[in-house]
Design a protein around this motif. Structure first.
Motif, PDB file in Angstrom:
ATOM      1  N   PRO A   1       0.802  -1.228   0.000  1.00 39.28           N
ATOM      2  CA  PRO A   1       0.000   0.000   0.000  1.00 39.28           C
ATOM      3  C   PRO A   1       0.833   1.274   0.000  1.00 39.28           C
ATOM      4  O   PRO A   1       0.352   2.325  -0.422  1.00 39.28           O
ATOM      5  CB  PRO A   1      -0.822  -0.116   1.295  1.00 39.28           C
ATOM      6  N   ASP A   2       2.074   1.171   0.463  1.00 42.19           N
ATOM      7  CA  ASP A   2       2.949   2.340   0.530  1.00 42.19           C
ATOM      8  C   ASP A   2       4.112   2.233  -0.453  1.00 42.19           C
ATOM      9  O   ASP A   2       5.111   2.953  -0.317  1.00 42.19           O
ATOM     10  CB  ASP A   2       3.494   2.499   1.945  1.00 42.19           C
ATOM     11  N   GLY A   3       3.990   1.354  -1.433  1.00 41.56           N
ATOM     12  CA  GLY A   3       5.079   1.131  -2.369  1.00 41.56           C
ATOM     13  C   GLY A   3       4.756   1.580  -3.777  1.00 41.56           C
ATOM     14  O   GLY A   3       3.925   2.466  -3.994  1.00 41.56           O
ATOM     15  N   ALA A   4       5.409   0.974  -4.736  1.00 40.29           N
ATOM     16  CA  ALA A   4       5.227   1.302  -6.147  1.00 40.29           C
ATOM     17  C   ALA A   4       5.225   0.001  -6.934  1.00 40.29           C
ATOM     18  O   ALA A   4       5.964  -0.930  -6.602  1.00 40.29           O
ATOM     19  CB  ALA A   4       6.347   2.217  -6.634  1.00 40.29           C
ATOM     20  N   PRO A   5       4.413  -0.098  -7.980  1.00 42.81           N
ATOM     21  CA  PRO A   5       4.380  -1.331  -8.771  1.00 42.81           C
ATOM     22  C   PRO A   5       5.671  -1.520  -9.550  1.00 42.81           C
ATOM     23  O   PRO A   5       6.395  -0.546  -9.819  1.00 42.81           O
ATOM     24  CB  PRO A   5       3.195  -1.112  -9.711  1.00 42.81           C
ATOM     25  N   PRO A   6       5.989  -2.750  -9.929  1.00 41.69           N
ATOM     26  CA  PRO A   6       7.192  -2.987 -10.743  1.00 41.69           C
ATOM     27  C   PRO A   6       7.054  -2.362 -12.119  1.00 41.69           C
ATOM     28  O   PRO A   6       5.955  -2.062 -12.584  1.00 41.69           O
ATOM     29  CB  PRO A   6       7.272  -4.508 -10.818  1.00 41.69           C
ATOM     30  N   LYS A   7       8.178  -2.168 -12.774  1.00 40.41           N
ATOM     31  CA  LYS A   7       8.191  -1.557 -14.094  1.00 40.41           C
ATOM     32  C   LYS A   7       7.522  -2.462 -15.128  1.00 40.41           C
ATOM     33  O   LYS A   7       7.493  -3.685 -15.000  1.00 40.41           O
ATOM     34  CB  LYS A   7       9.622  -1.263 -14.533  1.00 40.41           C
ATOM     35  N   SER A   8       7.022  -1.830 -16.174  1.00 42.41           N
ATOM     36  CA  SER A   8       6.355  -2.556 -17.256  1.00 42.41           C
ATOM     37  C   SER A   8       7.383  -3.171 -18.191  1.00 42.41           C
ATOM     38  O   SER A   8       8.565  -2.805 -18.186  1.00 42.41           O
ATOM     39  CB  SER A   8       5.460  -1.603 -18.048  1.00 42.41           C
ATOM     40  N   LEU A   9       6.918  -4.095 -19.034  1.00 46.99           N
ATOM     41  CA  LEU A   9       7.796  -4.698 -20.045  1.00 46.99           C
ATOM     42  C   LEU A   9       8.360  -3.629 -20.968  1.00 46.99           C
ATOM     43  O   LEU A   9       9.541  -3.679 -21.350  1.00 46.99           O
ATOM     44  CB  LEU A   9       7.026  -5.746 -20.848  1.00 46.99           C
ATOM     45  N   ARG A  10       7.559  -2.648 -21.304  1.00 48.37           N
ATOM     46  CA  ARG A  10       8.034  -1.572 -22.176  1.00 48.37           C
ATOM     47  C   ARG A  10       9.199  -0.831 -21.525  1.00 48.37           C
ATOM     48  O   ARG A  10      10.195  -0.505 -22.189  1.00 48.37           O
ATOM     49  CB  ARG A  10       6.883  -0.609 -22.465  1.00 48.37           C
ATOM     50  N   GLU A  11       9.093  -0.580 -20.219  1.00 43.17           N
ATOM     51  CA  GLU A  11      10.174   0.114 -19.526  1.00 43.17           C
ATOM     52  C   GLU A  11      11.410  -0.764 -19.410  1.00 43.17           C
ATOM     53  O   GLU A  11      12.543  -0.267 -19.476  1.00 43.17           O
ATOM     54  CB  GLU A  11       9.682   0.558 -18.142  1.00 43.17           C
ATOM     55  N   VAL A  12      11.209  -2.074 -19.225  1.00 43.03           N
ATOM     56  CA  VAL A  12      12.347  -2.987 -19.193  1.00 43.03           C
ATOM     57  C   VAL A  12      13.107  -2.941 -20.519  1.00 43.03           C
ATOM     58  O   VAL A  12      14.344  -2.849 -20.553  1.00 43.03           O
ATOM     59  CB  VAL A  12      11.880  -4.424 -18.895  1.00 43.03           C
ATOM     60  N   LEU A  13      12.387  -2.998 -21.616  1.00 42.75           N
ATOM     61  CA  LEU A  13      13.017  -2.963 -22.938  1.00 42.75           C
ATOM     62  C   LEU A  13      13.712  -1.623 -23.178  1.00 42.75           C
ATOM     63  O   LEU A  13      14.790  -1.572 -23.775  1.00 42.75           O
ATOM     64  CB  LEU A  13      11.969  -3.231 -24.022  1.00 42.75           C
ATOM     65  N   ARG A  14      13.094  -0.554 -22.701  1.00 43.41           N
ATOM     66  CA  ARG A  14      13.721   0.771 -22.833  1.00 43.41           C
ATOM     67  C   ARG A  14      15.061   0.797 -22.113  1.00 43.41           C
ATOM     68  O   ARG A  14      16.054   1.324 -22.633  1.00 43.41           O
ATOM     69  CB  ARG A  14      12.787   1.835 -22.264  1.00 43.41           C
ATOM     70  N   TRP A  15      15.096   0.224 -20.903  1.00 39.86           N
ATOM     71  CA  TRP A  15      16.349   0.172 -20.151  1.00 39.86           C
ATOM     72  C   TRP A  15      17.386  -0.704 -20.854  1.00 39.86           C
ATOM     73  O   TRP A  15      18.538  -0.303 -21.050  1.00 39.86           O
ATOM     74  CB  TRP A  15      16.071  -0.351 -18.731  1.00 39.86           C
ATOM     75  N   GLN A  16      16.975  -1.909 -21.250  1.00 43.21           N
ATOM     76  CA  GLN A  16      17.927  -2.876 -21.768  1.00 43.21           C
ATOM     77  C   GLN A  16      18.492  -2.498 -23.137  1.00 43.21           C
ATOM     78  O   GLN A  16      19.653  -2.767 -23.421  1.00 43.21           O
ATOM     79  CB  GLN A  16      17.254  -4.249 -21.858  1.00 43.21           C
ATOM     80  N   PHE A  17      17.685  -1.865 -23.973  1.00 41.76           N
ATOM     81  CA  PHE A  17      18.090  -1.738 -25.380  1.00 41.76           C
ATOM     82  C   PHE A  17      18.117  -0.314 -25.910  1.00 41.76           C
ATOM     83  O   PHE A  17      18.285  -0.119 -27.098  1.00 41.76           O
ATOM     84  CB  PHE A  17      17.166  -2.602 -26.250  1.00 41.76           C
ATOM     85  N   ASN A  18      17.953   0.689 -25.061  1.00 44.46           N
ATOM     86  CA  ASN A  18      18.056   2.045 -25.600  1.00 44.46           C
ATOM     87  C   ASN A  18      19.510   2.358 -25.914  1.00 44.46           C
ATOM     88  O   ASN A  18      20.428   1.895 -25.240  1.00 44.46           O
ATOM     89  CB  ASN A  18      17.452   3.064 -24.619  1.00 44.46           C
ATOM     90  N   GLY A  19      19.732   3.145 -26.932  1.00 43.79           N
ATOM     91  CA  GLY A  19      21.085   3.397 -27.430  1.00 43.79           C
ATOM     92  C   GLY A  19      21.956   4.209 -26.500  1.00 43.79           C
ATOM     93  O   GLY A  19      23.171   4.290 -26.702  1.00 43.79           O
ATOM     94  N   LYS A  20      21.375   4.812 -25.459  1.00 41.86           N
ATOM     95  CA  LYS A  20      22.144   5.647 -24.547  1.00 41.86           C
ATOM     96  C   LYS A  20      22.520   4.918 -23.259  1.00 41.86           C
ATOM     97  O   LYS A  20      23.080   5.522 -22.342  1.00 41.86           O
ATOM     98  CB  LYS A  20      21.341   6.903 -24.202  1.00 41.86           C
ATOM     99  N   ARG A  21      22.233   3.633 -23.180  1.00 45.14           N
ATOM    100  CA  ARG A  21      22.531   2.901 -21.960  1.00 45.14           C
ATOM    101  C   ARG A  21      24.032   2.886 -21.683  1.00 45.14           C
ATOM    102  O   ARG A  21      24.842   2.646 -22.577  1.00 45.14           O
ATOM    103  CB  ARG A  21      22.017   1.459 -22.071  1.00 45.14           C
ATOM    104  N   GLN A  22      24.402   3.134 -20.433  1.00 45.18           N
ATOM    105  CA  GLN A  22      25.798   3.115 -20.023  1.00 45.18           C
ATOM    106  C   GLN A  22      25.985   2.038 -18.966  1.00 45.18           C
ATOM    107  O   GLN A  22      25.799   2.281 -17.776  1.00 45.18           O
ATOM    108  CB  GLN A  22      26.215   4.484 -19.479  1.00 45.18           C
TER     109      GLN A  22
END
Length: 354
Positions: free
Chosen positions: A48-69
């Motif tokens: 109730p005091d937390g946040a839901p996990p990230k979506s698949l779209r956000e996972v893909l954005r993290w894993q495969f965006n061209g600016k990832r360091q």
């Protein structure tokens, strides 16, 4: 950016270990079935005091965006420490041996307690890919004393390692204490695991005057694509002869209320074990994983006399460098004007006694 076959399998295994993506065979697993509560809606658990996990779209954005360091870790980064623990620790002492990542051996009151034990080479739903060890466990499995109790905080692969739990069941037949629903996961794979499941705020007697409380923590869990939050997650407060030990295996910081509530209900705390790794990029990890600055705030909030930092340096789950958490912890303590000796980043094989 094109996704190669190799990168795709790395995503499935690596992100699956952290954010519960694949393992399609998990979609038909049995899951927890129980009454609704203030953190279970009849189908899924929630904070109730937390946040839901990230979506698949956000996972893909993290894993495969061209600016990832993504920092490159050394293939092997051995710890200078290795421990051979005694058979038992009696009297009023507590002996804590850091195995690595979030795994600990805690010896007190004649009991040997393992927390989130992982001796496997990879933390992944598949054996051929996913996050791999960069150093050996701080205790060789063959040097473990008889294990009486195992605490498992939640179902992510870097915390609930079925291969290790099965090995422990075969060698020691320990009592396994875990939050609701993770017992279903364990029994589905190995019915010999002697697992008991409990809810937030439950107190469990372990023997020898030792007890554990399961307390809410800001996180989530999954093993596969279709079982997000079908099991519960928790932190632990151990009652020991030397005082209470607050064991946080995985958590975001949020506004700190989880830590302040533990202080209010369970304080004073002798020691806190707090995660300091797996935090970059912050836009993705902030809600579920603390960075060292957050961990220092958590120490202040919970009011523990001292803290030990873990969840870093063994498995590369996120993008920061292997030594970044330890360096950032030093800076965060200096900024908060907290003595360095009050909060120490541990290495596998190091031992602390209180």
């Amino acid at each position: 950016m094109p996704v190669t076959r190799r990168a795709f399998f790395r995503l499935l295994a690596g992100a699956g270990a952290l954010v519960g993506l694949p393992s399609l065979w998990m979609s038909h697993m049995k899951t927890y079935d129980g009454p609704a509560s203030d953190h279970f809606d009849g189908l899924s658990f929630f904070d109730p005091d937390g946040a839901p996990p990230k979506s698949l779209r956000e996972v893909l954005r993290w894993q495969f965006n061209g600016k990832r360091q993504r920092a490159k870790w050394p293939d092997w980064a051995p710890s200078p420490h290795a421990d051979t623990p005694p058979e038992r620790v009696d009297g009023g002492k507590v002996r804590l041996s850091f195995v690595g990542h979030a795994s600990w051996l805690i010896q007190t009151g004649g009991l040997n307690i393992l927390v989130d034990p992982v001796w496997s080479t990879r933390v992944s739903p598949v054996a051929f890919a996913g996050p791999k060890r960069h150093n050996d466990p701080g205790i060789a499995f063959e040097k473990l004393p008889k294990v009486d109790v195992v605490l498992v905080s939640h179902g992510h692969y870097d915390h609930l390692d079925i291969a290790t739990l099965s090995r422990l069941a075969k060698n020691f037949a320990p009592r396994v204490v875990t939050p609701l629903g993770n017992d279903v996961t364990m029994r589905s794979w190995d019915h010999t695991i002697k697992v008991e499941a409990f809810d937030w705020h439950d107190r469990v007697e372990l023997g020898g005057g030792i007890a554990v409380h399961l307390v809410p923590t800001r996180h989530w869990t999954a093993r596969g694509m279709f079982d997000r939050n079908k099991a519960l997650w928790a932190s632990f407060v151990l009652e020991t002869p030397a005082g209470k030990i607050y064991v946080v295996c995985d958590s975001g910081y949020g506004d700190g209320r989880h830590f302040r509530r533990v202080a209010d209900k369970h304080g004073p705390l002798r020691l806190a074990i707090l995660p300091i790794g797996a935090y970059e990029p912050r836009w993705f990890m902030r809600d579920q994983h603390m960075n060292p600055e957050d961990a220092v705030k958590a120490l202040r909030d919970c009011g523990a006399e001292a803290a030990l930092g873990h969840h870093h340096g063994t498995f590369q789950l996120t993008d920061e460098a292997i030594d970044a958490p330890a360096k950032a912890l030093v800076e965060a303590l200096d900024a908060a004007k907290i003595p360095q000796e009050r909060f120490v980043a541990m290495q596998p094989g190091q031992v602390v006694e209180i």
